[in-house]
Scaffold this motif. Structure first.
Motif: not given
Length: 228
Positions: A48-65, A97-106
């Motif tokens: 579950v993504l916390d609606s008060t925080q950056n969701g792209v960063e949350q997904i990236t962090e979870m996938l990495a872990s 999308l360009d701003k988050y391109s590195q995270q999306l490529q991750q």
């Protein structure tokens, strides 16, 4: 067994097995997110993504872990408009999308490192009208290019049929089997749709940009009409 995790606690509590084929990320801002989370198919992990925080960063962090060896599908469930997703407190759209391109490529790199197969993976997006119109088509294609995933999304409302919704992800970037994450019972019981238009500006003009975090009453009305 499916276990529900919040973004804050998943690093210590997530347990993946060789039977884990799908990850589902559900934004807690949607109606009855817990009902959807409890209605997924077997071999699926839910976050579950916390609606008060950056969701792209949350997904990236979870996938990495996490390290599910047989991961083939990632599902994202959130509010949407043409060419944009609401992930936590962040819009992911054509304008950034360009701003988050590195995270999306991750996302692609993380999945490739953990997979037993070199077959393309699938990213299924449950958000109303995300693939609608030129903006939607361009967004889906660019997301495909950045993530390397086969994308499935919808030009229509996702959710309750009485509100004009369905569960068809009819827009795909490649030939793929669209396997939904939720049981038929869960889909039929869901009472909402995955679209919302929040007015945050007192102006009475539509600037034509649905992704700039400025929504007037006129723009909200036009967006609502475009989804009917």
């Amino acid at each position: 067994m499916t276990t529900l995790h919040t973004s804050h606690f998943q690093e210590n509590s997530a347990i993946f097995t060789s039977d884990t084929h799908s990850l589902v990320f559900i934004d807690m801002a949607i109606e009855d997110y817990s009902g959807l989370a409890n209605g997924v198919l077997p071999n699926t992990q839910v976050f579950v993504l916390d609606s008060t925080q950056n969701g792209v960063e949350q997904i990236t962090e979870m996938l990495a872990s996490c390290n599910p060896l047989n991961l083939t599908n990632i599902h994202i469930v959130c509010h949407g408009i043409p060419g944009s997703l609401q992930l936590g407190n962040t819009n992911l759209g054509l304008d950034n999308l360009d701003k988050y391109s590195q995270q999306l490529q991750q996302w692609q790199n993380i999945r490739s490192a953990s997979a037993k197969s070199d077959k393309p993976w699938n990213l299924l997006i449950y958000g109303c009208n995300v693939a609608l119109g030129d903006a939607g088509a361009e967004f889906v294609q660019k997301l495909h290019q950045l993530t390397g995933a086969n994308i499935a999304a919808s030009r229509q409302r996702i959710g309750n049929a009485a509100l004009g919704g369905n569960w068809e992800l009819e827009v795909c970037t490649a030939q793929m089997e669209v396997s939904l994450a939720f049981t038929e019972t869960t889909r039929k019981a869901y009472a909402g749709v995955l679209a919302t238009f929040t007015v945050n500006n007192t102006g009475d003009a539509d600037d034509g940009n649905a992704n700039n975090d400025i929504t007037t009453l006129r723009e909200a009305i036009n967006l609502e009409n475009s989804t009917e």
